[in-house]
Design a protein around this motif. Structure first.
Motif, PDB file in Angstrom:
ATOM      1  N   GLU A   1      66.482 119.879  52.918  1.00 56.94           N
ATOM      2  CA  GLU A   1      65.393 118.989  52.494  1.00 56.94           C
ATOM      3  C   GLU A   1      65.107 117.866  53.493  1.00 56.94           C
ATOM      4  OE1 GLU A   1      63.410 119.348  49.877  1.00 56.94           O
ATOM      5  OE2 GLU A   1      64.454 121.052  48.980  1.00 56.94           O
ATOM      6  N   GLY A   2      65.991 117.681  54.472  1.00 59.68           N
ATOM      7  CA  GLY A   2      65.810 116.596  55.433  1.00 59.68           C
ATOM      8  C   GLY A   2      66.110 115.229  54.848  1.00 59.68           C
ATOM      9  N   VAL A   3      66.971 115.190  53.856  1.00 58.03           N
ATOM     10  CA  VAL A   3      67.325 113.932  53.190  1.00 58.03           C
ATOM     11  C   VAL A   3      68.473 113.268  53.940  1.00 58.03           C
ATOM     12  CG1 VAL A   3      68.326 112.946  51.082  1.00 58.03           C
ATOM     13  CG2 VAL A   3      66.488 114.629  50.924  1.00 58.03           C
ATOM     14  N   THR A   4      68.277 112.018  54.312  1.00 63.40           N
ATOM     15  CA  THR A   4      69.319 111.259  55.007  1.00 63.40           C
ATOM     16  C   THR A   4      69.924 110.169  54.135  1.00 63.40           C
ATOM     17  OG1 THR A   4      67.659 109.788  55.972  1.00 63.40           O
ATOM     18  CG2 THR A   4      68.318 111.711  57.284  1.00 63.40           C
ATOM     19  N   ILE A   5      69.422 109.997  52.930  1.00 62.38           N
ATOM     20  CA  ILE A   5      70.055 109.097  51.962  1.00 62.38           C
ATOM     21  C   ILE A   5      71.355 109.768  51.529  1.00 62.38           C
ATOM     22  CG2 ILE A   5      69.868 108.233  49.587  1.00 62.38           C
ATOM     23  CD1 ILE A   5      66.853 107.886  50.111  1.00 62.38           C
ATOM     24  N   PRO A   6      72.469 109.035  51.480  1.00 63.76           N
ATOM     25  CA  PRO A   6      73.720 109.662  51.061  1.00 63.76           C
ATOM     26  C   PRO A   6      73.630 110.258  49.651  1.00 63.76           C
ATOM     27  CG  PRO A   6      74.142 107.510  52.029  1.00 63.76           C
ATOM     28  CD  PRO A   6      72.655 107.629  51.863  1.00 63.76           C
ATOM     29  N   VAL A   7      74.115 111.488  49.520  1.00 63.05           N
ATOM     30  CA  VAL A   7      74.181 112.156  48.221  1.00 63.05           C
ATOM     31  C   VAL A   7      75.662 112.355  47.922  1.00 63.05           C
ATOM     32  CG1 VAL A   7      73.477 114.138  46.846  1.00 63.05           C
ATOM     33  CG2 VAL A   7      71.981 113.310  48.676  1.00 63.05           C
ATOM     34  N   LEU A   8      76.085 111.848  46.774  1.00 64.32           N
ATOM     35  CA  LEU A   8      77.498 111.839  46.412  1.00 64.32           C
ATOM     36  C   LEU A   8      77.785 112.886  45.352  1.00 64.32           C
ATOM     37  CD1 LEU A   8      77.889 107.961  46.053  1.00 64.32           C
ATOM     38  CD2 LEU A   8      77.893 109.347  48.139  1.00 64.32           C
ATOM     39  N   SER A   9      78.946 113.485  45.457  1.00 60.86           N
ATOM     40  CA  SER A   9      79.367 114.522  44.520  1.00 60.86           C
ATOM     41  C   SER A   9      80.304 113.936  43.463  1.00 60.86           C
ATOM     42  CB  SER A   9      80.090 115.641  45.285  1.00 60.86           C
ATOM     43  OG  SER A   9      80.548 116.634  44.399  1.00 60.86           O
ATOM     44  N   ASP A  10      79.914 114.098  42.206  1.00 59.65           N
ATOM     45  CA  ASP A  10      80.690 113.626  41.049  1.00 59.65           C
ATOM     46  C   ASP A  10      80.985 114.827  40.144  1.00 59.65           C
ATOM     47  OD1 ASP A  10      81.880 111.997  39.116  1.00 59.65           O
ATOM     48  OD2 ASP A  10      79.954 111.333  38.287  1.00 59.65           O
ATOM     49  N   PRO A  11      81.792 115.805  40.645  1.00 59.75           N
ATOM     50  CA  PRO A  11      81.951 117.071  39.933  1.00 59.75           C
ATOM     51  C   PRO A  11      82.611 116.955  38.558  1.00 59.75           C
ATOM     52  CG  PRO A  11      83.531 116.921  41.728  1.00 59.75           C
ATOM     53  CD  PRO A  11      82.599 115.744  41.854  1.00 59.75           C
ATOM     54  N   ASP A  12      83.441 115.951  38.345  1.00 64.96           N
ATOM     55  CA  ASP A  12      84.065 115.821  37.018  1.00 64.96           C
ATOM     56  C   ASP A  12      83.308 114.835  36.135  1.00 64.96           C
ATOM     57  OD1 ASP A  12      84.761 113.439  38.197  1.00 64.96           O
ATOM     58  OD2 ASP A  12      86.920 113.730  38.018  1.00 64.96           O
ATOM     59  N   VAL A  13      82.175 114.334  36.595  1.00 63.47           N
ATOM     60  CA  VAL A  13      81.259 113.466  35.864  1.00 63.47           C
ATOM     61  C   VAL A  13      81.881 112.107  35.499  1.00 63.47           C
ATOM     62  CG1 VAL A  13      79.495 113.473  34.032  1.00 63.47           C
ATOM     63  CG2 VAL A  13      80.341 115.622  34.888  1.00 63.47           C
ATOM     64  N   ALA A  14      82.960 111.746  36.145  1.00 61.13           N
ATOM     65  CA  ALA A  14      83.652 110.488  35.812  1.00 61.13           C
ATOM     66  C   ALA A  14      82.783 109.271  36.095  1.00 61.13           C
ATOM     67  CB  ALA A  14      84.961 110.401  36.573  1.00 61.13           C
ATOM     68  N   VAL A  15      82.189 109.210  37.261  1.00 65.78           N
ATOM     69  CA  VAL A  15      81.351 108.055  37.611  1.00 65.78           C
ATOM     70  C   VAL A  15      80.059 108.084  36.806  1.00 65.78           C
ATOM     71  CG1 VAL A  15      79.995 106.989  39.465  1.00 65.78           C
ATOM     72  CG2 VAL A  15      82.345 107.739  39.899  1.00 65.78           C
ATOM     73  N   SER A  16      79.493 109.237  36.640  1.00 67.56           N
ATOM     74  CA  SER A  16      78.243 109.345  35.875  1.00 67.56           C
ATOM     75  C   SER A  16      78.430 108.877  34.437  1.00 67.56           C
ATOM     76  CB  SER A  16      77.744 110.788  35.902  1.00 67.56           C
ATOM     77  OG  SER A  16      77.457 111.178  37.229  1.00 67.56           O
ATOM     78  N   ARG A  17      79.544 109.185  33.837  1.00 64.10           N
ATOM     79  CA  ARG A  17      79.820 108.720  32.465  1.00 64.10           C
ATOM     80  C   ARG A  17      80.052 107.213  32.429  1.00 64.10           C
ATOM     81  NH1 ARG A  17      83.518 113.648  31.373  1.00 64.10           N
ATOM     82  NH2 ARG A  17      82.015 115.056  30.436  1.00 64.10           N
ATOM     83  N   GLN A  18      80.704 106.706  33.453  1.00 62.51           N
ATOM     84  CA  GLN A  18      81.047 105.294  33.514  1.00 62.51           C
ATOM     85  C   GLN A  18      79.790 104.451  33.568  1.00 62.51           C
ATOM     86  OE1 GLN A  18      83.310 104.371  36.984  1.00 62.51           O
ATOM     87  NE2 GLN A  18      84.246 102.596  36.081  1.00 62.51           N
TER      88      GLN A  18
END
Length: 125
Positions: free
Chosen positions: A108-125
């Protein structure tokens, strides 16, 4: 579902408390939750290391959400406007595995950092 969160780290908030945009919880003056996730840019992104900056975190649905990637590209294109609004950095968080994110961001040509939260810990927080 897509959620935008602006974290204001450190003691200086660039006037965000009196700004025209709304800030959720935690709000200005409250400590941001711990965010330390693998980044498609290599290594990891640690929110605590951004002390004193205003960081917009864009929670998105992941590699199969084309509108999410279109939005990321728009953020990237309009970065100067974000800086004018007091946003120092933008990062995106999704639950996809890091390898898939690296490939998709490259495609996609995206240079904004994309972070992986595979166990959804940060997303839930």
């Amino acid at each position: 579902m897509v959620l935008l969160v602006v974290f204001l780290t450190g003691s200086q908030h660039n006037g965000a408390a009196g700004s025209s945009y709304q800030v959720g919880q935690p709000g200005p003056g409250a400590p941001a939750p711990d965010v330390n996730l693998a980044s498609d840019m290599g290594g990891s992104f640690n929110l605590a290391a951004q002390h004193g900056k205003t960081v917009l975190i864009y929670f998105q649905e992941g590699t199969d959400c084309e509108p999410c990637w279109t939005q990321l590209k728009a953020f990237q294109r309009d970065m100067a406007q974000f800086h004018q609004a007091g946003i120092d950095e933008i990062v995106s968080i999704t639950t996809d595995p890091l390898g898939a994110l690296v490939q998709k961001a490259s495609d996609e040509g995206v240079t904004i950092p994309v972070l992986s939260d595979p166990d959804v810990a940060v997303s839930r927080q």
